[in-house]
Design an enzyme around this catalytic site. Structure first.
Site, short mmCIF file in Angstrom:
data_model
loop_
_atom_site.label_atom_id
_atom_site.label_comp_id
_atom_site.label_asym_id
_atom_site.label_seq_id
_atom_site.Cartn_x
_atom_site.Cartn_y
_atom_site.Cartn_z
N HIS A 1 49.62 27.53 38.22
CA HIS A 1 50.18 28.88 38.37
C HIS A 1 51.71 28.82 38.49
CE1 HIS A 1 45.91 29.68 39.47
NE2 HIS A 1 46.16 30.72 38.70
N ASN A 2 52.34 28.44 37.40
CA ASN A 2 53.79 28.25 37.35
C ASN A 2 54.35 29.11 36.19
OD1 ASN A 2 53.28 26.82 34.94
ND2 ASN A 2 52.79 24.98 36.13
N PRO A 3 55.65 29.07 35.94
CA PRO A 3 56.19 29.93 34.87
C PRO A 3 55.57 29.68 33.50
CG PRO A 3 57.97 29.01 36.19
CD PRO A 3 56.72 28.34 36.66
N MET A 4 55.05 28.48 33.28
CA MET A 4 54.41 28.21 31.97
C MET A 4 53.19 29.10 31.78
SD MET A 4 54.33 24.11 31.73
CE MET A 4 53.63 24.05 30.11
N HIS A 5 52.37 29.20 32.83
CA HIS A 5 51.16 30.03 32.71
C HIS A 5 51.54 31.50 32.50
CE1 HIS A 5 47.31 31.90 33.43
NE2 HIS A 5 47.74 32.47 34.55
N HIS B 1 52.01 38.86 36.57
CA HIS B 1 50.61 38.84 37.00
C HIS B 1 50.24 37.74 38.01
CE1 HIS B 1 49.44 35.45 34.53
NE2 HIS B 1 48.25 35.49 35.10
N ASP B 2 51.01 36.64 38.09
CA ASP B 2 50.71 35.60 39.09
C ASP B 2 51.95 35.24 39.90
OD1 ASP B 2 47.96 35.06 38.97
OD2 ASP B 2 48.17 33.71 37.26
N ASP C 1 44.70 36.09 30.23
CA ASP C 1 44.67 35.20 31.41
C ASP C 1 43.62 34.10 31.23
OD1 ASP C 1 45.67 34.56 33.90
OD2 ASP C 1 44.46 36.01 35.01
N GLN D 1 33.95 23.18 32.90
CA GLN D 1 34.55 23.88 31.76
C GLN D 1 33.48 24.59 30.94
OE1 GLN D 1 38.03 24.19 30.81
NE2 GLN D 1 37.85 23.84 32.99
P1 AMP Z 1 44.56 33.43 37.42
O1 AMP Z 1 44.36 32.64 38.66
O2 AMP Z 1 45.23 34.74 37.61
O3 AMP Z 1 45.23 32.66 36.32
O4 AMP Z 1 43.11 33.86 36.98
C1 AMP Z 1 42.37 33.21 36.03
C2 AMP Z 1 41.28 32.38 36.65
O5 AMP Z 1 40.45 31.93 35.59
C3 AMP Z 1 41.75 31.11 37.31
O6 AMP Z 1 42.07 31.25 38.66
C4 AMP Z 1 40.56 30.20 37.15
O7 AMP Z 1 39.62 30.43 38.17
C5 AMP Z 1 39.98 30.65 35.84
N1 AMP Z 1 40.35 29.77 34.71
C6 AMP Z 1 41.26 29.97 33.76
N2 AMP Z 1 41.27 28.95 32.88
C7 AMP Z 1 40.36 28.07 33.31
C8 AMP Z 1 39.88 26.83 32.84
N3 AMP Z 1 40.33 26.24 31.73
N4 AMP Z 1 38.94 26.22 33.56
C9 AMP Z 1 38.41 26.78 34.66
N5 AMP Z 1 38.80 27.96 35.16
C10 AMP Z 1 39.76 28.60 34.49
ZN ZN Z 2 46.86 33.96 35.66
MG MG Z 3 45.98 35.67 39.16
#
Ligand code: AMP
Ligand code: ZN
Ligand code: MG
Length: 285
Positions: free
Chosen positions: A74-78, A113-114, A220, A271
């Protein structure tokens, strides 16, 4: 700007689903968000359609980038990745059905968003009765935290990117941003899937908002739909963050669920369950 960076930020490159955010991160020395966000807003023609102050927008985007922590996922890349995927998903019929300022606020939901994510999930904050869990009544704790931080930051006079709007329209779009960000709570996923069984009428404001909320949620969760070499890097990042929360819980003497336990989790099975349970139904709908 190097030739490679210029090419990577070209409209053709940033409008591709296969865009390589990891390469952008390297070329920008770990600061991909503000540059990509600025390029995307330009690409959608919003600088000319709206009276956005370029200096204020740059200051605003840099401030958002600065507010992300150095979390493994959960950094600027995401944030940059979600904005780029969202930009891809809104193009075509949806982009043509919404007002330019509505598109602008939708895209800004990417950086928002994060924002300020602490690298642990809602369940952990609630279990700890962390001050933000108490503050937000144990409900969509992180999402409310992100929306509040974003709205506070955009209310600062030197970052007022919505200054060209009337007070009423500005209030409406601030509220819109909040509703978009709140919808990224994964616990709302099944409700979203259920509602997607209905037909969406893009001329109806409520359906339009729900469509945009769904696209942000889809952006997301887009990393499993990306080319394999890109997806694998996101997976390593999110598993590293999950396991670091698990380590913290173990140190605190708390029960660690298998998904967060580096000694118990099978990355592949986790996954697969995530793809089948969440991503595929959403993208199919
Ligand atoms: P966010 O935390 O806002 O990015 O919400 C998206 C959520 O989706 C994450 O917290 C994870 O729980 C889930 N998520 C996204 N990508 C993956 C991944 N590749 N593997 C498992 N969980 C994921
Ligand atoms: Zn997110
Ligand atoms: Mg989030």
């Amino acid at each position: 700007m190097s030739d490679e960076l210029e090419k990577l930020l070209s409209p053709e490159s940033i409008s591709s689903w296969d865009f390589d955010l990891f390469r952008l991160n390297e070329l920008t020395k770990g600061r991909p968000l503000a540059v990509l966000a600025f390029a995307l807003i330009h690409m959608h023609g919003l600088m000319t359609k709206l009276k956005i102050d370029e200096t204020v927008l740059k200051r605003y985007l840099v401030a958002f980038e600065d507010m992300y922590n150095t979390c493994m996922y959960h950094n600027p890349m995401h944030a940059a990745d979600v904005m780029q995927a969202l930009s891809y998903l809104v193009r075509g019929e949806i982009e043509e059905s919404i007002a330019p300022d509505e598109l602008f606020i939708t895209l800004l939901a990417g950086p928002a968003h994060d924002i300020g994510h602490p690298g642990v999930n809602n369940a952990f904050l609630i279990k700890q009765q962390h001050p933000i869990a108490i503050k937000y009544n144990n409900t969509s704790v992180l999402e409310t935290h992100h929306a509040t931080l974003a709205l506070d930051l955009m209310a600062e006079p030197d970052k007022d990117v919505l200054s060209f709007l009337s007070a009423e329209r500005k209030d409406y779009l601030r509220h819109y941003l909040k509703e978009l960000v709140l919808h990224t709570d994964l616990s709302l996923h099944n409700k979203i899937i259920k509602r997607l069984e209905e037909n969406m009428d893009l001329s109806d404001p409520e359906d339009r908002k729900f469509t945009l909320q769904t696209l942000l949620h889809a952006a997301d969760l887009s990393n499993p739909c990306k080319p394999w070499n890109i997806h694998v890097q996101w997976t390593h990042a999110i598993l590293a963050e999950f396991f670091s929360q698990g380590d913290l819980e173990r140190e605190m003497g708390l029960e660690v669920i298998p998904m967060l336990d580096r000694n118990a989790s099978c990355g592949r099975t986790a996954q697969k369950n995530f793809f089948i349970g969440f991503v595929r139904p959403l993208y199919d709908s």
